[in-house]
Design a protein around this motif. Structure first.
Motif, mmCIF file in Angstrom:
data_model
loop_
_atom_site.group_PDB
_atom_site.id
_atom_site.type_symbol
_atom_site.label_atom_id
_atom_site.label_comp_id
_atom_site.label_asym_id
_atom_site.label_seq_id
_atom_site.Cartn_x
_atom_site.Cartn_y
_atom_site.Cartn_z
ATOM 1 N N ILE A 29 0.886 -1.181 -0.053
ATOM 2 C CA ILE A 29 0.054 -0.026 -0.014
ATOM 3 C C ILE A 29 0.918 1.296 0.256
ATOM 4 O O ILE A 29 1.616 1.364 0.787
ATOM 5 C CB ILE A 29 -0.879 0.066 1.359
ATOM 6 C CG1 ILE A 29 -1.758 -1.167 1.204
ATOM 7 C CG2 ILE A 29 -1.615 1.247 1.224
ATOM 8 C CD1 ILE A 29 -2.562 -1.345 2.503
ATOM 9 N N ARG A 30 0.311 2.148 -0.854
ATOM 10 C CA ARG A 30 1.277 3.465 -0.829
ATOM 11 C C ARG A 30 0.731 4.481 -0.046
ATOM 12 O O ARG A 30 -0.545 4.676 0.102
ATOM 13 C CB ARG A 30 1.464 4.181 -2.364
ATOM 14 C CG ARG A 30 2.017 3.087 -3.404
ATOM 15 C CD ARG A 30 2.461 3.762 -4.606
ATOM 16 N NE ARG A 30 0.951 4.139 -5.159
ATOM 17 C CZ ARG A 30 1.113 4.810 -6.351
ATOM 18 N NH1 ARG A 30 2.161 5.501 -6.731
ATOM 19 N NH2 ARG A 30 -0.098 5.162 -6.993
ATOM 20 N N ASN A 31 1.365 4.704 0.874
ATOM 21 C CA ASN A 31 0.901 5.793 1.991
ATOM 22 C C ASN A 31 1.166 7.233 1.546
ATOM 23 O O ASN A 31 2.424 7.683 1.257
ATOM 24 C CB ASN A 31 1.616 5.504 3.296
ATOM 25 C CG ASN A 31 1.384 4.338 3.952
ATOM 26 O OD1 ASN A 31 0.215 4.025 4.270
ATOM 27 N ND2 ASN A 31 2.302 3.358 3.759
ATOM 28 N N GLN A 32 0.126 8.074 1.191
ATOM 29 C CA GLN A 32 0.409 9.503 0.563
ATOM 30 C C GLN A 32 0.841 10.155 1.782
ATOM 31 O O GLN A 32 0.312 10.243 2.987
ATOM 32 C CB GLN A 32 -0.997 9.812 0.449
ATOM 33 C CG GLN A 32 -1.706 8.992 -0.964
ATOM 34 C CD GLN A 32 -0.904 9.086 -2.027
ATOM 35 O OE1 GLN A 32 -0.545 10.054 -2.489
ATOM 36 N NE2 GLN A 32 -0.806 7.760 -2.792
ATOM 37 N N CYS A 33 2.103 11.225 1.626
ATOM 38 C CA CYS A 33 2.557 11.761 2.679
ATOM 39 C C CYS A 33 3.001 13.059 1.737
ATOM 40 O O CYS A 33 3.029 13.227 0.544
ATOM 41 C CB CYS A 33 3.594 11.140 3.426
ATOM 42 S SG CYS A 33 4.799 10.483 2.300
ATOM 43 N N LEU A 34 3.587 14.076 2.678
ATOM 44 C CA LEU A 34 4.604 15.200 2.214
ATOM 45 C C LEU A 34 5.641 15.301 3.308
ATOM 46 O O LEU A 34 5.413 15.496 4.282
ATOM 47 C CB LEU A 34 3.681 16.440 2.225
ATOM 48 C CG LEU A 34 2.711 16.586 1.204
ATOM 49 C CD1 LEU A 34 1.915 17.713 1.476
ATOM 50 C CD2 LEU A 34 3.092 16.640 -0.293
ATOM 51 N N ILE A 35 6.695 14.668 2.766
ATOM 52 C CA ILE A 35 7.868 14.875 3.692
ATOM 53 C C ILE A 35 9.188 15.178 2.940
ATOM 54 O O ILE A 35 9.651 15.051 1.809
ATOM 55 C CB ILE A 35 8.220 12.964 4.089
ATOM 56 C CG1 ILE A 35 7.076 12.458 4.628
ATOM 57 C CG2 ILE A 35 9.528 13.260 4.952
ATOM 58 C CD1 ILE A 35 7.424 10.994 4.938
ATOM 59 N N ALA A 36 9.845 16.455 3.364
ATOM 60 C CA ALA A 36 10.792 17.107 2.889
ATOM 61 C C ALA A 36 11.932 16.036 3.169
ATOM 62 O O ALA A 36 12.382 15.200 4.190
ATOM 63 C CB ALA A 36 11.171 18.378 3.715
ATOM 64 N N SER A 37 12.775 16.053 2.013
ATOM 65 C CA SER A 37 13.973 15.099 2.010
ATOM 66 C C SER A 37 14.841 15.445 1.205
ATOM 67 O O SER A 37 14.954 16.580 0.581
ATOM 68 C CB SER A 37 13.384 13.575 1.435
ATOM 69 O OG SER A 37 12.934 13.862 0.172
ATOM 70 N N GLU A 38 16.007 14.605 1.138
ATOM 71 C CA GLU A 38 17.273 14.835 0.318
ATOM 72 C C GLU A 38 17.432 13.734 -0.517
ATOM 73 O O GLU A 38 17.503 12.781 -0.135
ATOM 74 C CB GLU A 38 18.431 15.310 1.095
ATOM 75 C CG GLU A 38 18.485 16.317 2.175
ATOM 76 C CD GLU A 38 19.826 16.265 3.037
ATOM 77 O OE1 GLU A 38 20.698 15.733 2.694
ATOM 78 O OE2 GLU A 38 19.684 17.560 3.735
ATOM 79 N N LEU A 39 17.666 13.992 -1.849
ATOM 80 C CA LEU A 39 17.703 12.694 -2.871
ATOM 81 C C LEU A 39 18.916 13.222 -3.584
ATOM 82 O O LEU A 39 19.271 14.366 -4.085
ATOM 83 C CB LEU A 39 16.507 12.742 -3.463
ATOM 84 C CG LEU A 39 16.501 11.606 -4.788
ATOM 85 C CD1 LEU A 39 16.385 10.185 -4.113
ATOM 86 C CD2 LEU A 39 15.321 11.882 -5.642
ATOM 87 N N GLY A 40 19.906 12.191 -4.039
ATOM 88 C CA GLY A 40 21.027 12.335 -5.112
ATOM 89 C C GLY A 40 21.858 11.099 -4.928
ATOM 90 O O GLY A 40 21.303 9.840 -4.577
ATOM 91 N N SER A 41 22.935 11.482 -5.627
ATOM 92 C CA SER A 41 23.736 10.353 -5.980
ATOM 93 C C SER A 41 25.227 10.699 -5.659
ATOM 94 O O SER A 41 25.368 11.721 -5.916
ATOM 95 C CB SER A 41 23.736 9.603 -7.191
ATOM 96 O OG SER A 41 23.832 10.655 -8.639
#
Length: 108
Positions: A29-41
């Motif tokens: 199940i996908r839980n809808q949310c709004l979470i500030a994050s950091e994404l990269g490589s």
């Protein structure tokens, strides 16, 4: 608190949509949310916004371009009292506004 434990109790930490509004097209199940994050490589991370989250991955809204198959690192808070979670994943798909990230397990 561990990531998997938190996901089992996501309703306590996320403002999740009602059961009838969840998306059931995936194995988790996908839980809808709004979470500030950091994404990269490769240690280069940019601000991003997690829009939905489950035990196998997340949809992350980002303006940065990624390639399908690219290994990425995602860092986000689960609860303000706990240290942020850092997970490694693979870009499963890309779109105009973000990417789908499939989390890697310890054995993969």
């Amino acid at each position: 608190m561990g990531f998997k434990h938190w996901l089992k109790n996501a309703g306590k930490h996320l403002n999740i949509l009602s059961r009838s509004e969840r998306v059931y097209q995936r194995s988790h199940i996908r839980n809808q949310c709004l979470i500030a994050s950091e994404l990269g490589s490769f240690g280069d991370r940019d601000s991003a916004l997690i829009k939905n989250l489950n035990g196998s991955g997340a949809y992350v809204e980002t303006h940065r371009q990624f390639r399908v198959g690219e290994v990425v690192h995602l860092k986000f808070p689960l609860h303000y009292l706990d240290p942020p979670i850092e997970v490694t994943g693979v870009v499963a798909w890309t779109g105009a506004d973000g990417v789908g990230v499939k989390f890697q397990t310890a054995g993969s």
